[in-house]
Motif scaffolding. Structure first.
Motif, short mmCIF file in Angstrom:
data_model
loop_
_atom_site.label_atom_id
_atom_site.label_comp_id
_atom_site.label_asym_id
_atom_site.label_seq_id
_atom_site.Cartn_x
_atom_site.Cartn_y
_atom_site.Cartn_z
N THR A 98 0.85 -1.19 0.00
CA THR A 98 0.00 0.00 0.00
C THR A 98 0.89 1.24 0.00
O THR A 98 1.51 1.57 1.01
N THR A 102 -1.97 5.48 -2.57
CA THR A 102 -3.16 4.75 -2.16
C THR A 102 -3.67 5.25 -0.82
O THR A 102 -4.88 5.45 -0.63
N TRP A 103 -2.75 5.44 0.13
CA TRP A 103 -3.16 5.99 1.43
C TRP A 103 -3.90 7.32 1.25
O TRP A 103 -4.96 7.55 1.83
N PRO A 147 -8.28 -4.24 4.05
CA PRO A 147 -7.15 -3.42 3.62
C PRO A 147 -6.78 -2.38 4.68
O PRO A 147 -7.65 -1.72 5.24
N ALA A 149 -5.28 0.63 4.78
CA ALA A 149 -5.61 2.06 4.66
C ALA A 149 -7.10 2.29 4.85
O ALA A 149 -7.51 3.27 5.50
#
Length: 260
Positions: A98, A102-103, A147, A149
């Motif tokens: 990640t 993406t964060w 996931p 995040a």
């Protein structure tokens, strides 16, 4: 039970399908004037009786455009449902896979959209002694279940609800959180969505994967939640019938979360 919501006004984000669309429909059934926002406007949202607004809620400009339009069209906001979430950036991968982009994308959509929408609506909500419901997830309580995040963003959203309830409660604004477990939406049912990706990672056929979800998640009731059930909880919490409920996080997951 009479919820006495007729003639109220509401904004619902992530309104094109799933929980958001079910919430729009439930509010419309109660006589509420609704602005429903989504990046892609579905025929179902257009047919719901809500004013459908196409915006990118992961951006500050998109949220600002939505709230400006809502305030103009509605004349003020009584109810706000910050439902938009998940998004294309949510992938069934771990922490090391990640990246920063993406964060940022996950937090922009799942947390900052609610921050921005609530900030814009608050003057009207204070004036009208309104109500807010933020839609989080049981992932905020079971971060290992999804996931990283997304789980972190939903935990932050639940914390935001507590803070807003404490700060603005004395001014008559109630803020609550609803945290669903697995819900029968495109997130799970679309073969190209998150559920389809999880099934592919597990080497499972998608339909078979969906059938075994209740057992895999340890759902006590033996079935996943329907969008209309989540919507019913949201609408109840928005109403004055729930007038002394604020700062609470309500789990609706068929008994998935076993901890106190």
């Amino acid at each position: 039970m009479k919820l006495d919501l007729a003639d109220k006004t509401a904004v619902v984000t992530g309104a094109s399908r799933g929980i958001g669309l079910a919430t729009v429909r439930a509010l419309r059934e109660e006589g509420v004037r609704v602005v429903g926002a989504a990046r892609t406007l579905t025929p179902e949202l257009r047919a719901s009786g809500a004013l459908a607004v196409s915006v990118d809620l992961s951006t500050a400009d998109g949220v600002a455009a939505l709230m400006d339009r809502a305030l103009t069209e509605l004349g003020g906001i009584d109810l706000l449902v910050n439902n938009v979430g998940a998004g294309d950036a949510v992938e069934p991968v771990g922490f090391l896979d990640t990246d920063d982009a993406t964060w940022s994308a996950v937090f922009d959509l799942n947390l900052l959209s609610a921050v921005r929408a609530t900030r814009a609506a608050l003057p009207s909500l204070i004036e009208r002694r309104g109500s807010v419901v933020n839609v989080s997830s049981i992932n905020s309580r079971l971060p290992g279940a999804g996931p990283v995040a997304y789980s972190a963003a939903k935990a932050a959203l639940a914390a935001l609800g507590k803070s807003l309830a404490e700060e603005f409660g004395p001014q008559g604004v109630r803020v609550n959180t609803v945290s669903p477990g697995v819900v029968r939406t495109a997130v799970w049912e679309d073969p190209d969505g998150f559920g389809g990706k999880v099934a592919a990672h597990a080497g499972a056929e998608h339909d078979a994967f969906l059938r075994q979800l209740p057992e895999a998640f340890g759902i006590t009731t033996g079935r996943i939640t329907e969008p209309r059930e989540v919507a019913a909880l949201i609408v109840f919490l928005l109403s004055d019938v729930a007038g002394n409920i604020t700062g609470a996080d309500h789990v609706i997951d068929g008994g998935t979360v076993k901890t106190l």
